[in-house]
Each structure stands twice: as C-alpha cells, then as structure tokens.
Design a protein around this motif. Structure first.
Motif, PDB file in Angstrom:
ATOM      1  N   GLU A 151       0.829  -1.208   0.000  1.00 19.28           N
ATOM      2  CA  GLU A 151       0.000   0.000   0.000  1.00 19.28           C
ATOM      3  C   GLU A 151       0.862   1.256   0.000  1.00 19.28           C
ATOM      4  OE1 GLU A 151      -4.000  -1.351   2.420  1.00 19.28           O
ATOM      5  OE2 GLU A 151      -2.143  -1.035   3.555  1.00 19.28           O
ATOM      6  N   THR A 152       1.932   1.238   0.773  1.00 18.04           N
ATOM      7  CA  THR A 152       2.842   2.372   0.817  1.00 18.04           C
ATOM      8  C   THR A 152       3.514   2.571  -0.531  1.00 18.04           C
ATOM      9  OG1 THR A 152       3.225   2.017   3.168  1.00 18.04           O
ATOM     10  CG2 THR A 152       4.863   3.332   2.001  1.00 18.04           C
ATOM     11  N   ALA A 153       3.936   1.469  -1.158  1.00 17.60           N
ATOM     12  CA  ALA A 153       4.586   1.557  -2.474  1.00 17.60           C
ATOM     13  C   ALA A 153       3.625   2.105  -3.523  1.00 17.60           C
ATOM     14  CB  ALA A 153       5.125   0.200  -2.894  1.00 17.60           C
ATOM     15  N   VAL A 154       2.367   1.701  -3.468  1.00 16.83           N
ATOM     16  CA  VAL A 154       1.367   2.204  -4.417  1.00 16.83           C
ATOM     17  C   VAL A 154       1.193   3.710  -4.240  1.00 16.83           C
ATOM     18  CG1 VAL A 154      -1.089   2.165  -5.023  1.00 16.83           C
ATOM     19  CG2 VAL A 154       0.165   0.022  -4.736  1.00 16.83           C
ATOM     20  N   ALA A 155       1.066   4.154  -3.000  1.00 19.88           N
ATOM     21  CA  ALA A 155       0.916   5.593  -2.738  1.00 19.88           C
ATOM     22  C   ALA A 155       2.155   6.352  -3.205  1.00 19.88           C
ATOM     23  CB  ALA A 155       0.655   5.837  -1.258  1.00 19.88           C
ATOM     24  N   ASP A 156       3.334   5.822  -2.925  1.00 24.67           N
ATOM     25  CA  ASP A 156       4.574   6.470  -3.355  1.00 24.67           C
ATOM     26  C   ASP A 156       4.657   6.543  -4.877  1.00 24.67           C
ATOM     27  OD1 ASP A 156       5.266   6.705  -0.691  1.00 24.67           O
ATOM     28  OD2 ASP A 156       6.791   5.117  -0.749  1.00 24.67           O
ATOM     29  N   ALA A 157       4.290   5.453  -5.543  1.00 25.23           N
ATOM     30  CA  ALA A 157       4.328   5.427  -7.005  1.00 25.23           C
ATOM     31  C   ALA A 157       3.380   6.470  -7.589  1.00 25.23           C
ATOM     32  CB  ALA A 157       3.978   4.033  -7.523  1.00 25.23           C
ATOM     33  N   ARG A 158       2.206   6.613  -7.004  1.00 24.76           N
ATOM     34  CA  ARG A 158       1.261   7.636  -7.481  1.00 24.76           C
ATOM     35  C   ARG A 158       1.814   9.038  -7.244  1.00 24.76           C
ATOM     36  NH1 ARG A 158      -4.430   5.917  -8.321  1.00 24.76           N
ATOM     37  NH2 ARG A 158      -4.323   3.663  -8.350  1.00 24.76           N
ATOM     38  N   PHE A 159       2.461   9.246  -6.108  1.00 22.30           N
ATOM     39  CA  PHE A 159       3.089  10.528  -5.822  1.00 22.30           C
ATOM     40  C   PHE A 159       4.097  10.860  -6.922  1.00 22.30           C
ATOM     41  CE2 PHE A 159       6.639  12.923  -4.043  1.00 22.30           C
ATOM     42  CZ  PHE A 159       5.997  13.994  -3.461  1.00 22.30           C
ATOM     43  N   PHE A 160       4.963   9.916  -7.240  1.00 23.03           N
ATOM     44  CA  PHE A 160       5.971  10.170  -8.258  1.00 23.03           C
ATOM     45  C   PHE A 160       5.370  10.243  -9.658  1.00 23.03           C
ATOM     46  CE2 PHE A 160       8.839   8.724  -4.863  1.00 23.03           C
ATOM     47  CZ  PHE A 160       9.680   9.817  -4.852  1.00 23.03           C
ATOM     48  N   ARG A 161       4.248   9.582  -9.868  1.00 22.54           N
ATOM     49  CA  ARG A 161       3.583   9.675 -11.175  1.00 22.54           C
ATOM     50  C   ARG A 161       3.072  11.092 -11.413  1.00 22.54           C
ATOM     51  NH1 ARG A 161      -0.870   5.609 -13.805  1.00 22.54           N
ATOM     52  NH2 ARG A 161      -0.785   6.578 -15.854  1.00 22.54           N
ATOM     53  N   VAL A 162       2.609  11.751 -10.365  1.00 26.08           N
ATOM     54  CA  VAL A 162       2.202  13.152 -10.501  1.00 26.08           C
ATOM     55  C   VAL A 162       3.385  13.978 -10.982  1.00 26.08           C
ATOM     56  CG1 VAL A 162       1.380  15.203  -9.277  1.00 26.08           C
ATOM     57  CG2 VAL A 162       0.395  12.973  -8.751  1.00 26.08           C
ATOM     58  N   LEU A 163       4.559  13.690 -10.472  1.00 21.77           N
ATOM     59  CA  LEU A 163       5.762  14.435 -10.837  1.00 21.77           C
ATOM     60  C   LEU A 163       6.356  14.002 -12.166  1.00 21.77           C
ATOM     61  CD1 LEU A 163       7.552  14.477  -7.358  1.00 21.77           C
ATOM     62  CD2 LEU A 163       6.131  16.263  -8.372  1.00 21.77           C
ATOM     63  N   SER A 164       5.853  12.935 -12.760  1.00 25.39           N
ATOM     64  CA  SER A 164       6.489  12.375 -13.954  1.00 25.39           C
ATOM     65  C   SER A 164       6.134  13.094 -15.245  1.00 25.39           C
ATOM     66  CB  SER A 164       6.141  10.893 -14.089  1.00 25.39           C
ATOM     67  OG  SER A 164       4.778  10.733 -14.460  1.00 25.39           O
ATOM     68  N   ASP A 165       5.177  14.000 -15.217  1.00 20.58           N
ATOM     69  CA  ASP A 165       4.817  14.714 -16.437  1.00 20.58           C
ATOM     70  C   ASP A 165       5.620  16.017 -16.522  1.00 20.58           C
ATOM     71  OD1 ASP A 165       2.601  15.013 -18.697  1.00 20.58           O
ATOM     72  OD2 ASP A 165       2.976  16.966 -17.771  1.00 20.58           O
ATOM     73  N   PRO A 166       6.290  16.265 -17.634  1.00 24.19           N
ATOM     74  CA  PRO A 166       7.116  17.472 -17.755  1.00 24.19           C
ATOM     75  C   PRO A 166       6.329  18.777 -17.559  1.00 24.19           C
ATOM     76  CG  PRO A 166       7.640  15.950 -19.516  1.00 24.19           C
ATOM     77  CD  PRO A 166       6.435  15.396 -18.814  1.00 24.19           C
ATOM     78  N   THR A 167       5.100  18.836 -18.051  1.00 24.56           N
ATOM     79  CA  THR A 167       4.312  20.063 -17.888  1.00 24.56           C
ATOM     80  C   THR A 167       3.942  20.269 -16.425  1.00 24.56           C
ATOM     81  OG1 THR A 167       3.441  19.854 -20.141  1.00 24.56           O
ATOM     82  CG2 THR A 167       2.251  21.317 -18.639  1.00 24.56           C
ATOM     83  N   ARG A 168       3.499  19.217 -15.745  1.00 28.43           N
ATOM     84  CA  ARG A 168       3.170  19.350 -14.320  1.00 28.43           C
ATOM     85  C   ARG A 168       4.406  19.754 -13.512  1.00 28.43           C
ATOM     86  NH1 ARG A 168      -0.379  14.844 -15.229  1.00 28.43           N
ATOM     87  NH2 ARG A 168       1.181  13.385 -14.469  1.00 28.43           N
ATOM     88  N   LEU A 169       5.528  19.144 -13.843  1.00 30.35           N
ATOM     89  CA  LEU A 169       6.760  19.468 -13.134  1.00 30.35           C
ATOM     90  C   LEU A 169       7.151  20.928 -13.375  1.00 30.35           C
ATOM     91  CD1 LEU A 169       8.790  18.138 -11.278  1.00 30.35           C
ATOM     92  CD2 LEU A 169      10.049  17.376 -13.287  1.00 30.35           C
ATOM     93  N   ALA A 170       7.016  21.392 -14.600  1.00 30.18           N
ATOM     94  CA  ALA A 170       7.323  22.795 -14.907  1.00 30.18           C
ATOM     95  C   ALA A 170       6.383  23.734 -14.156  1.00 30.18           C
ATOM     96  CB  ALA A 170       7.228  23.037 -16.408  1.00 30.18           C
ATOM     97  N   ILE A 171       5.106  23.380 -14.083  1.00 29.22           N
ATOM     98  CA  ILE A 171       4.138  24.191 -13.340  1.00 29.22           C
ATOM     99  C   ILE A 171       4.551  24.266 -11.876  1.00 29.22           C
ATOM    100  CG2 ILE A 171       1.770  24.235 -12.442  1.00 29.22           C
ATOM    101  CD1 ILE A 171       0.897  23.110 -15.214  1.00 29.22           C
TER     102      ILE A 171
END
Length: 125
Positions: A20-40
């Motif tokens: 469960e922790t790994a799933v939450a962590d993976a989703r957290f990093f998935r938010v950061l994985s898009d270049p536009t979101r990261l730039a924002i």
C-alpha cells in the motif's frame, strides 16, 4: 483488514502494508512524472501564478495547463484562491521544494544517462 479512510482523510503510514505504501509512493511520483506538471510546480515554487501567466510562460495551450492544474489540485500539490473569475495557484505543501531540489540534484548528476534511457516511456520525455 483495515477499512479505507474517508475521502480526504489522512492515513497513518505505520498501518499501511509495504505494498500500500509503495502504491501511494508510485502515485506521488507519477504526478511528478509529467514534464508540464513538473514545470508548473517549479514555477509555482517562485510564487503564485494565474492560469494565463502559466500559459504565457510555458507556451502551451490553456486547456493543457488547466488539466494539469486540476490533477495537481486533486492530488493536493497545489491550492487555488479565486479572485473574481481568476484563479491564483500556489504550492500547497512547502516540502515539495525539498523534494524537487533533491530530484534536480539526483537527475542532474545523471542527466545524459537519463535522457538516453529507452526503457521508460512514453516518447514525449
């Protein structure tokens, strides 16, 4: 089995399984994985901005910026204040500054290697 928390409720990470922790962590990093979101996020670290300011700086369509901001709001990375019809966005959790700073250091040390990686996708990276 522990019942799922109510929507919006915080969970105690000590009661979550490693999966469960790994799933939450993976989703957290998935938010950061898009270049536009990261730039924002990086732009918002410098201060509050409106959608129109982000569109102008990023030179991407307003709909793309709005969709990414909706994702960032849903995931509680950013918050918005409404002034009339204008939304002004800001970072919701100041700890993101540290996360992004460490990511930039680690990625910067491996920039050439990461940019040539063909084992992850999609092609827009």
């Amino acid at each position: 089995m522990t019942p799922a928390p109510a929507s919006g409720a915080k969970t105690d990470s000590t009661t979550q399984s490693p999966v469960e922790t790994a799933v939450a962590d993976a989703r957290f990093f998935r938010v950061l994985s898009d270049p536009t979101r990261l730039a924002i996020l990086r732009l918002l670290l410098d201060g509050e901005r409106s959608v129109s300011e982000l569109v102008s700086i990023l030179n991407v369509p307003q709909s793309r910026v709005s969709n990414h901001l909706a994702c960032l709001r849903w995931c509680r990375f950013v918050e918005v204040d409404r002034v009339s019809r204008r939304g002004v966005y800001r970072i919701a959790d100041p700890r993101l500054r540290d996360v992004l700073a460490v990511a930039q250091i680690v990625a910067g040390d491996q920039c050439d290697h990461l940019s040539s990686c063909s084992r992850i996708g999609p092609d827009w990276i």
